[in-house]
Design an enzyme around this catalytic site. Structure first.
Site, PDB file in Angstrom:
ATOM      1  N   ASP A   1      -8.303   3.894  -8.694  1.00 27.88           N
ATOM      2  CA  ASP A   1      -7.663   2.586  -8.528  1.00 27.88           C
ATOM      3  C   ASP A   1      -8.546   1.481  -9.110  1.00 27.88           C
ATOM      4  OD1 ASP A   1      -5.755   3.186  -5.765  1.00 27.88           O
ATOM      5  OD2 ASP A   1      -7.528   4.414  -6.087  1.00 27.88           O
TER       6      ASP A   1
ATOM      7  N   ASP B   1      -7.977   9.410  -9.668  1.00 24.54           N
ATOM      8  CA  ASP B   1      -7.742   8.535  -8.513  1.00 24.54           C
ATOM      9  C   ASP B   1      -8.590   7.268  -8.562  1.00 24.54           C
ATOM     10  OD1 ASP B   1      -6.676   7.588  -6.184  1.00 24.54           O
ATOM     11  OD2 ASP B   1      -7.679   9.016  -4.859  1.00 24.54           O
TER      12      ASP B   1
ATOM     13  N   ASN C   1      -4.002   3.409  -8.459  1.00 24.72           N
ATOM     14  CA  ASN C   1      -3.861   4.565  -9.344  1.00 24.72           C
ATOM     15  C   ASN C   1      -2.390   4.949  -9.534  1.00 24.72           C
ATOM     16  OD1 ASN C   1      -4.533   5.598  -6.400  1.00 24.72           O
ATOM     17  ND2 ASN C   1      -3.162   7.084  -7.323  1.00 24.72           N
TER      18      ASN C   1
ATOM     19  N   SER D   1       0.854  -1.181   0.000  1.00 23.77           N
ATOM     20  CA  SER D   1       0.000   0.000   0.000  1.00 23.77           C
ATOM     21  C   SER D   1       0.894   1.237   0.000  1.00 23.77           C
ATOM     22  CB  SER D   1      -0.910   0.012   1.235  1.00 23.77           C
ATOM     23  OG  SER D   1      -1.757  -1.112   1.252  1.00 23.77           O
ATOM     24  N   GLY D   2       0.290   2.387  -0.320  1.00 24.21           N
ATOM     25  CA  GLY D   2       1.057   3.630  -0.223  1.00 24.21           C
ATOM     26  C   GLY D   2       1.181   4.413  -1.514  1.00 24.21           C
ATOM     27  N   GLY D   3       0.309   4.126  -2.490  1.00 20.38           N
ATOM     28  CA  GLY D   3       0.402   4.800  -3.782  1.00 20.38           C
ATOM     29  C   GLY D   3       0.321   6.305  -3.679  1.00 20.38           C
TER      30      GLY D   3
ATOM     31  N   TRP E   1      -3.283  -3.308  -3.155  1.00 14.63           N
ATOM     32  CA  TRP E   1      -3.614  -3.258  -1.720  1.00 14.63           C
ATOM     33  C   TRP E   1      -4.929  -3.963  -1.393  1.00 14.63           C
ATOM     34  CZ3 TRP E   1      -7.780   0.194  -0.865  1.00 14.63           C
ATOM     35  CH2 TRP E   1      -7.994   1.157  -1.845  1.00 14.63           C
TER      36      TRP E   1
END
Length: 566
Positions: free
Chosen positions: A323, A321, A278, A207-209, A260
């Site tokens: 995803d 955004d 994204n 995670s952490g885009g 994620w």
């Protein structure tokens, strides 16, 4: 992969504060016999919920039918587990209870925020053991201090932690067996998904885009924790797909595309189907010209090698955004192996899962203004924040027409059930230079706070809507379909509903005292069917439903069943 990260050290054993000490009480060895063969045939054990979606196919369907359209009106609470923990749960923006409970032969395994894992008696709710991972207080969390569930196999419980670790616990005692770091928290990487066991591997994603990191999947040996493979979801220069990124600079290295949400698996194709996040920065496409593969894609990954075999991009050069991390539901129709995917961009995609060929594309929400996708797959962008400082309003907002929470599919009704969010947002481009561990969005965003709606909608595989159960608020929790011809769906305002899977008629409702943002599951112990749902409102609430940011903020798991005397 970080090798020199300085961890926070051992956490305070909060078992000492609750009377529960890891190893002090021992669960029956029910997980010892869970192996790949049992996971392959998980739905042949309807009394259990062995893996994240209930089975590899991602359908979130159980054949249990003791609770059905006739009996559901008599369903009552059976027991409640109050997590009642302390930690980083100070605000609605940092915490949410998002897990999918796993149940094996009467024992429930459950995860929470802050690195919590619990083992409970699934019949009574009595806590057997608890585990708390040491999580530094300076971890960058994108998006929210959340965890979506555990995996179990061969005597172990597997979970990821906010500081990007995969841990293996002894399923009988809760004691840690091994742990591995697979993300760099200093750069903004974290971990939130439920691991998936395939063969002798534990598969996880990062995670952490929103911090401008490069997404990846990783596989570890479930016995030893030895790293097996890594699959980056943004190609470096020279790799296939790298021509969809700027030739100059390091946009690819900050490109996002994190996996994620847990993938699905088809043993016949030997492919793992995963959605990617994204591109980064989210809204400023000027610094990443091109389609930006493999962001916003469904990717099919060879599970033995970690190589991408095919991909389908739902939103090329995403500026909203959107995803594509949503579930990939595996089903068959007319002898064809298919995959259903409800994307944040508002479209329902049906793909041939053997090769990624497009089969159908249908909008599943009323308001879509960002652009359009024709049935032949042509994508045309219409509204996006392309000028510095100029606000642009579009539907659906960045939380999407559906959040990460999952749709379900009933092989009995042959319908998909999707929780829908119908709300817009305004984005104003604000170009920012990339700085490690700092949010890398490229815009300011305001989500509509008044004009919104939601529904649970039923679609067939052709994309025809069969019924719609309307709600005043967006639906932000996974749904569950059962052999009792029911669909269970939780609301942000706390109501938990049972709908008729054939008509959408509301048949039963219970107010849980806190909003729903989790994945309910069902199981049976001693011939009694239970429905289990974690409730605890929060997480990235300002991103998808800011009007509910201050709503009830619980941390309980509630189970329901028919009265014992019925």
């Amino acid at each position: 992969m970080s090798l020199d990260y300085v961890d926070a050290g051992e956490a305070v054993d909060q078992g000492l504060l609750s009377g529960k000490v890891a190893g002090g009480e021992v669960a029956p060895p029910v997980v010892a016999g869970v192996d790949y063969e049992r996971l392959l045939n998980a739905r042949q054990e309807p009394h259990n919920w062995l893996t994240y979606y209930g089975a590899y196919n991602g359908q979130r369907y159980s054949p249990l039918d003791q609770i059905n359209t006739e009996s559901v009106k008599r369903v009552v609470p059976a027991w409640v587990f109050q997590a009642g923990t302390t930690g980083l749960i100070a605000g609605a923006s940092t915490y949410s209870f998002e897990a999918a409970p796993i149940v094996v032969d009467g024992i429930m395994f459950l995860s929470g925020w802050d690195g919590w894992v619990w083992a409970l008696d699934a019949k009574t709710g009595v806590e057997i053991w608890r585990y708390k991972h040491a999580v530094p207080f300076d971890v960058s969390l994108c998006c929210g201090n959340v965890n979506r569930g555990v995996a179990v196999a061969q005597g172990k419980v597997f979970s990821v932690t906010p500081n990007a670790r995969l841990i293996a616990l002894d399923a009988t005692t809760g004691k840690r067996v091994w742990d591995k770091t697979y993300g760099d928290v200093r750069a903004g990487e974290s971990a939130t998904l439920a691991p998936l066991i395939v063969k002798n591997m534990v598969v996880v994603g990062s995670s952490g885009g929103e911090f401008g990191v490069r997404g990846h999947l990783d596989a570890f040996d479930l016995d030893t924790g030895e790293h097996q493979w890594r699959c980056y979801t943004v190609p470096k220069p020279g790799e296939p797909g790298s021509d969809t990124w700027p030739a100059e600079g390091e946009a690819w290295a900050r490109g996002g595309a994190n996996c994620w949400v847990t993938g699905t698996f088809d043993p016949e194709t030997n492919l793992l189907y995963v959605g990617t996040g994204n591109p980064a920065p989210d809204f400023d496409g000027g610094v990443r010209e091109g389609d930006n593969l493999f962001t916003d894609c469904v990717i099919a990954v060879d599970v033995d090698s970690g190589q991408i075999r095919w991909h389908y991009q739902c939103t090329p050069h995403d500026l909203w955004d959107y995803d594509s991390i949503a579930e990939c539901i595996l089903f068959e129709r007319g002898g064809r192996k298919l995959l259903g995917h409800f994307d944040k961009n508002g479209y329902f995609f049906v793909l041939d899962r053997t090769n990624g060929a497009r089969v159908g594309i249908t909008p599943f929400v009323d308001r879509i203004t960002w652009g359009a996708i024709t049935r032949d797959g042509r994508v045309t962008a219409k509204l996006y924040p392309d000028k510095e400082g100029e606000p642009v309003h579009f539907y659906p907002g960045p939380a999407g027409a559906k959040e990460w929470t999952h749709a379900a599919y009933s092989p009995k009704s042959e319908l998909f059930y999707v929780p829908v969010q119908d709300t817009g947002a305004t984005a104003t481009r604000r170009r920012r230079e990339f700085k490690e561990s700092i949010p890398y969005w490229g815009a300011g965003v305001q989500v509509d706070i008044e004009d919104m709606a939601g529904s649970v909608s039923a679609f067939d595989a052709d994309g025809e809507e069969k019924w719609r159960w309307r709600n005043e608020l967006p639906m932000c929790a996974s749904v569950l379909a059962t052999g009792g011809d029911l669909v269970f769906a939780g609301e942000p305002s706390g109501e938990f509903n049972a709908l008729d899977a054939r008509t959408g008629q509301g048949l039963w409702q219970f107010q849980c005292g806190s909003g729903h943002h989790s994945s309910p599951t069902t199981y049976m112990v001693d011939d009694r069917q239970y429905i289990a749902v974690p409730v605890g409102w929060g997480g990235w609430a300002e991103g998808f439903l800011p009007g509910m940011l201050g709503a009830g903020h619980g941390s309980a798991l509630i189970t329901f069943a028919l009265p014992e005397w019925s």
